[in-house]
Scaffold this motif. Structure first.
Motif, PDB file in Angstrom:
ATOM      1  N   GLU A  59       0.825  -0.639   1.889  1.00  0.00           N
ATOM      2  CA  GLU A  59       2.157  -1.180   2.134  1.00  0.00           C
ATOM      3  C   GLU A  59       2.851  -1.508   0.813  1.00  0.00           C
ATOM      4  O   GLU A  59       3.974  -1.985   0.802  1.00  0.00           O
ATOM      5  CB  GLU A  59       2.056  -2.423   3.022  1.00  0.00           C
ATOM      6  CG  GLU A  59       1.489  -2.090   4.401  1.00  0.00           C
ATOM      7  CD  GLU A  59       1.448  -3.265   5.345  1.00  0.00           C
ATOM      8  OE1 GLU A  59       1.761  -3.069   6.528  1.00  0.00           O
ATOM      9  OE2 GLU A  59       1.100  -4.384   4.901  1.00  0.00           O
ATOM     10  N   SER A  85       2.164   2.908   5.302  1.00  0.00           N
ATOM     11  CA  SER A  85       2.822   2.185   6.401  1.00  0.00           C
ATOM     12  C   SER A  85       4.076   2.914   6.861  1.00  0.00           C
ATOM     13  O   SER A  85       4.504   2.768   8.009  1.00  0.00           O
ATOM     14  CB  SER A  85       3.176   0.762   5.953  1.00  0.00           C
ATOM     15  OG  SER A  85       4.041   0.792   4.832  1.00  0.00           O
ATOM     16  N   THR A 114      -1.412  -4.884   0.453  1.00  0.00           N
ATOM     17  CA  THR A 114      -0.313  -5.409   1.253  1.00  0.00           C
ATOM     18  C   THR A 114       0.351  -6.589   0.559  1.00  0.00           C
ATOM     19  O   THR A 114       0.117  -6.846  -0.628  1.00  0.00           O
ATOM     20  CB  THR A 114      -0.826  -5.784   2.661  1.00  0.00           C
ATOM     21  OG1 THR A 114       0.288  -6.138   3.498  1.00  0.00           O
ATOM     22  CG2 THR A 114      -1.825  -6.931   2.617  1.00  0.00           C
ATOM     23  N   ARG A 119      -1.782 -11.711   6.035  1.00  0.00           N
ATOM     24  CA  ARG A 119      -1.769 -10.424   6.746  1.00  0.00           C
ATOM     25  C   ARG A 119      -3.150  -9.761   6.702  1.00  0.00           C
ATOM     26  O   ARG A 119      -3.627  -9.238   7.715  1.00  0.00           O
ATOM     27  CB  ARG A 119      -0.711  -9.514   6.128  1.00  0.00           C
ATOM     28  CG  ARG A 119      -0.426  -8.224   6.904  1.00  0.00           C
ATOM     29  CD  ARG A 119       0.909  -7.661   6.463  1.00  0.00           C
ATOM     30  NE  ARG A 119       1.174  -6.336   7.019  1.00  0.00           N
ATOM     31  CZ  ARG A 119       1.604  -6.130   8.259  1.00  0.00           C
ATOM     32  NH1 ARG A 119       1.796  -7.161   9.074  1.00  0.00           N
ATOM     33  NH2 ARG A 119       1.844  -4.901   8.695  1.00  0.00           N
ATOM     34  N   THR A 136      -3.259  -8.348  -2.545  1.00  0.00           N
ATOM     35  CA  THR A 136      -2.275  -9.108  -1.776  1.00  0.00           C
ATOM     36  C   THR A 136      -1.476  -9.928  -2.775  1.00  0.00           C
ATOM     37  O   THR A 136      -1.764  -9.927  -3.974  1.00  0.00           O
ATOM     38  CB  THR A 136      -2.932 -10.061  -0.753  1.00  0.00           C
ATOM     39  OG1 THR A 136      -3.663 -11.087  -1.463  1.00  0.00           O
ATOM     40  CG2 THR A 136      -3.863  -9.330   0.194  1.00  0.00           C
TER      41      THR A 136
END
Length: 317
Positions: A59, A85, A114, A119, A136
């Motif tokens: 992502e 994504s 991500t 998440r 992250t």
């Protein structure tokens, strides 16, 4: 190696790697030694993940994370599957929990790069296969493992060394702080006011440091921070998603450039580290980035070997 045998005995199979503090101090040391052994003895592990499939969800864009994880799976006899994504139902509103449950029926592991750390926690909770943090907003554990491997190759030990991080107290800084104190290495972070690391991460690091005897120090003075440094580490001043803050950040971090004047204040054999990509002329001068003290490309290669150790440990049959 004794530590590798210890890792086998403790058995990380099936576990998630969301942040380094989820593992024991012994696990982290063993993972570094395993990565070192895998780098030296590539063929010995060639079929260790034969037939295994890793789904790689992105992502956020990537060079090193994508290529190193995919290459790692191939070298271990398995296969990595790139999942953007934009090309999956995640980009159209399917929940991360539903995605985790579905992919658990197809794959043997998931790596995700991500945004919010919550998440990846939700994904790991829903998935029945190992979930690995490829980055992250809060942590970058696989990068930190590669950093430890680099220090281990150069010094042969961790204790007695001082790691200094210069710049934004971001996800890279968080994981490097945790990693350093877990192996008993002193850690200093210097950043301008307002850009310090998250207080909860600092508290985790200080608690771990009590067990290993490492020191944790925060300061706004980069010149004082690098005195006695064995490694000086930096990252870009403006990360993905912070582009609107670029001008403000350039001004705030101007005095924190790692350049020749700063490096000379450290120990004579001090090495320069960077997670890459680097912006020469901003967080680091071209002379330092491309100079003899720089080990950034050794460090970048070590992403492959650190990832192989993680994949082997979590996904081996």
């Amino acid at each position: 190696m004794e530590t590798i045998d210890m890792l086998k005995e403790q058995d990380l199979k099936g576990k998630d790697l969301l942040k380094l503090a989820d593992f024991s101090i012994e696990n982290i040391n063993a993972l570094v030694e395993l990565a070192y052994d895998m780098k030296q003895n590539k063929e010995a592990y060639a079929d260790s993940l034969k037939g295994q499939l890793l789904g790689m969800i992105f992502e956020k864009s990537s060079t090193r994370t994508r290529v190193s994880f995919e290459a790692a799976m191939i070298q271990l006899g398995g296969q990595g599957m790139f999942l953007s994504s934009n090309d999956t139902q995640l980009g159209r509103g399917e929940t991360i929990e539903d995605t985790g449950k579905v992919l658990s029926g197809y794959l043997d592991g998931i790596m995700i790069r991500t945004h919010s750390h919550s998440r990846i926690e939700a994904l790991a909770e829903a998935a029945s296969i190992p979930v690995i943090n490829g980055l992250t907003d809060l942590y970058h554990p696989c990068q930190a493992l590669a950093d430890l491997l680099t220090v281990y190759e150069i010094k042969g030990e961790f204790k007695g060394n001082k790691m200094v991080y210069v710049g934004d107290g971001n996800n890279v800084a968080h994981s490097l702080m945790i990693a350093s104190v877990m192996v008993g290495m002193d850690f200093t972070l210097t950043a301008p006011k307002g850009y310090e690391p998250a207080s909860e991460v600092v508290e985790i690091a200080k608690e771990i440091a009590k067990q290993t005897g490492a020191k944790v120090e925060l300061t706004e003075d980069p010149k004082a921070a690098v005195k006695g440094a064995d490694f000086i580490y930096t990252d870009v001043w403006t990360s993905m998603g912070q582009e609107e803050e670029a001008a403000e950040r350039l001004k705030a971090f101007g005095p924190y450039q790692v350049n020749e004047d700063l490096m000379v204040l450290a120990n004579p054999e001090c090495k320069f580290m960077h997670c890459l990509p680097a912006h020469r002329g901003e967080e680091v001068s071209a002379g330092v980035m491309d100079g003899e003290a720089s080990v950034v490309f050794q460090e970048a290669e070590n992403r492959l070997h650190a990832q192989k150790a993680v994949l082997y440990s979590l996904m081996k049959k």
